[in-house]
Design a protein around this motif. Structure first.
Motif, PDB file in Angstrom:
ATOM      1  N   ILE A   1       1.746  -4.045  -4.317  1.00  0.00           N
ATOM      2  CA  ILE A   1       2.683  -4.022  -3.181  1.00  0.00           C
ATOM      3  C   ILE A   1       3.867  -4.954  -3.425  1.00  0.00           C
ATOM      4  CG2 ILE A   1       2.916  -4.717  -0.767  1.00  0.00           C
ATOM      5  CD1 ILE A   1       0.040  -3.576  -0.360  1.00  0.00           C
TER       6      ILE A   1
ATOM      7  N   THR B   1      -3.831  -7.604   2.118  1.00  0.00           N
ATOM      8  CA  THR B   1      -3.860  -6.651   0.995  1.00  0.00           C
ATOM      9  C   THR B   1      -5.275  -6.467   0.455  1.00  0.00           C
ATOM     10  OG1 THR B   1      -3.377  -8.424  -0.575  1.00  0.00           O
ATOM     11  CG2 THR B   1      -1.488  -7.184   0.324  1.00  0.00           C
TER      12      THR B   1
ATOM     13  N   THR C   1      -3.767   1.892   5.791  1.00  0.00           N
ATOM     14  CA  THR C   1      -3.500   2.598   4.540  1.00  0.00           C
ATOM     15  C   THR C   1      -2.593   1.777   3.629  1.00  0.00           C
ATOM     16  OG1 THR C   1      -1.518   3.709   5.358  1.00  0.00           O
ATOM     17  CG2 THR C   1      -3.650   4.830   5.728  1.00  0.00           C
ATOM     18  N   TYR C   2      -2.611   2.125   2.362  1.00  0.00           N
ATOM     19  CA  TYR C   2      -1.717   1.482   1.400  1.00  0.00           C
ATOM     20  C   TYR C   2      -0.267   1.670   1.839  1.00  0.00           C
ATOM     21  CZ  TYR C   2       1.020   0.632  -2.773  1.00  0.00           C
ATOM     22  OH  TYR C   2       1.977   0.171  -3.651  1.00  0.00           O
ATOM     23  N   ALA C   3       0.091   2.874   2.267  1.00  0.00           N
ATOM     24  CA  ALA C   3       1.469   3.156   2.686  1.00  0.00           C
ATOM     25  C   ALA C   3       1.891   2.263   3.855  1.00  0.00           C
ATOM     26  CB  ALA C   3       1.624   4.624   3.059  1.00  0.00           C
ATOM     27  N   ALA C   4       0.994   2.052   4.805  1.00  0.00           N
ATOM     28  CA  ALA C   4       1.306   1.191   5.949  1.00  0.00           C
ATOM     29  C   ALA C   4       1.437  -0.264   5.519  1.00  0.00           C
ATOM     30  CB  ALA C   4       0.235   1.335   7.030  1.00  0.00           C
ATOM     31  N   LYS C   5       0.582  -0.702   4.603  1.00  0.00           N
ATOM     32  CA  LYS C   5       0.694  -2.066   4.085  1.00  0.00           C
ATOM     33  C   LYS C   5       2.021  -2.236   3.351  1.00  0.00           C
ATOM     34  CE  LYS C   5      -4.282  -2.786   3.468  1.00  0.00           C
ATOM     35  NZ  LYS C   5      -5.368  -3.040   2.510  1.00  0.00           N
ATOM     36  N   LEU C   6       2.354  -1.284   2.504  1.00  0.00           N
ATOM     37  CA  LEU C   6       3.609  -1.340   1.751  1.00  0.00           C
ATOM     38  C   LEU C   6       4.803  -1.401   2.697  1.00  0.00           C
ATOM     39  CD1 LEU C   6       5.116  -1.263  -0.960  1.00  0.00           C
ATOM     40  CD2 LEU C   6       4.978   1.238  -0.853  1.00  0.00           C
ATOM     41  N   ALA C   7       4.797  -0.593   3.726  1.00  0.00           N
ATOM     42  CA  ALA C   7       5.897  -0.594   4.701  1.00  0.00           C
ATOM     43  C   ALA C   7       6.023  -1.958   5.381  1.00  0.00           C
ATOM     44  CB  ALA C   7       5.693   0.510   5.731  1.00  0.00           C
TER      45      ALA C   7
ATOM     46  N   GLN D   1       7.499  -4.779   3.185  1.00  0.00           N
ATOM     47  CA  GLN D   1       8.934  -4.714   2.880  1.00  0.00           C
ATOM     48  C   GLN D   1       9.667  -5.898   3.512  1.00  0.00           C
ATOM     49  OE1 GLN D   1      10.521  -2.496   0.877  1.00  0.00           O
ATOM     50  NE2 GLN D   1       8.607  -1.421   0.456  1.00  0.00           N
TER      51      GLN D   1
END
Length: 166
Positions: free
Chosen positions: A45, A145, A153-159, A162
């Protein structure tokens, strides 16, 4: 339950942003590397957010991370814990890292991000009261993480992560 000791901070003198975890897990302690568990999304991430090649060897990733003005440490310098889960930390055994010394050596820190709830809770309870006026920097919790935080989800963590690049 044996006493576990964390790592020194990763930080250049001119760091502007500090990311705090709670205490390294078993895989990290065994490897002597922050976030070494293969399913922990931290490096994937952070590297995606900061434009670092996540496939670089650990020492090179750490160097690129620090060169971008980011610091990494844990709130706890030592504790007793069975396994790797924050929930298993023996609250009576925690030893807090020297944040007064860290912030004195890194006066450009403007933001602190917490990798999960335990890091934030321990910092606010055990560190912030002793810092006095120095707590004027922006402090924010991000989703952990850790692979144990599977409800996000990974996508929500990544968002959410940011935020460190803003």
């Amino acid at each position: 339950m044996s006493r576990l000791e964390g790592f020194p901070p990763i930080a250049a003198a001119d760091a502007h942003t500090l990311i705090l975890g709670s205490m390294p897990g078993a895989a990290s302690l065994a490897a002597a590397e922050y976030y070494a568990h293969p399913r922990n999304g931290f490096w994937t991430i952070v590297c995606a957010v900061l434009g670092i090649d996540a496939t670089l060897p650990y020492p090179q990733r750490v160097l690129r991370f620090a060169e971008r003005g980011y610091a990494l440490w844990d709130v706890l310098g030592a504790c007793r814990r069975q396994g790797s889960l924050d929930a298993d930390i023996d609250a009576g055994s925690i030893e807090i890292n020297d944040f007064a010394g860290f912030f004195a050596a890194h006066p450009h820190i403007e933001r602190v991000f917490f990798n999960g709830t335990t890091a934030e809770t321990c910092f606010r309870r055990h560190v912030a009261p002793g810092l006095g006026a120095r707590v004027g920097f922006d402090c924010r919790r991000l989703p952990s993480t850790s692979p144990a935080n599977a409800s996000i989800t990974y996508a929500a963590k990544l968002a959410a992560w940011q935020e460190i690049a803003r």
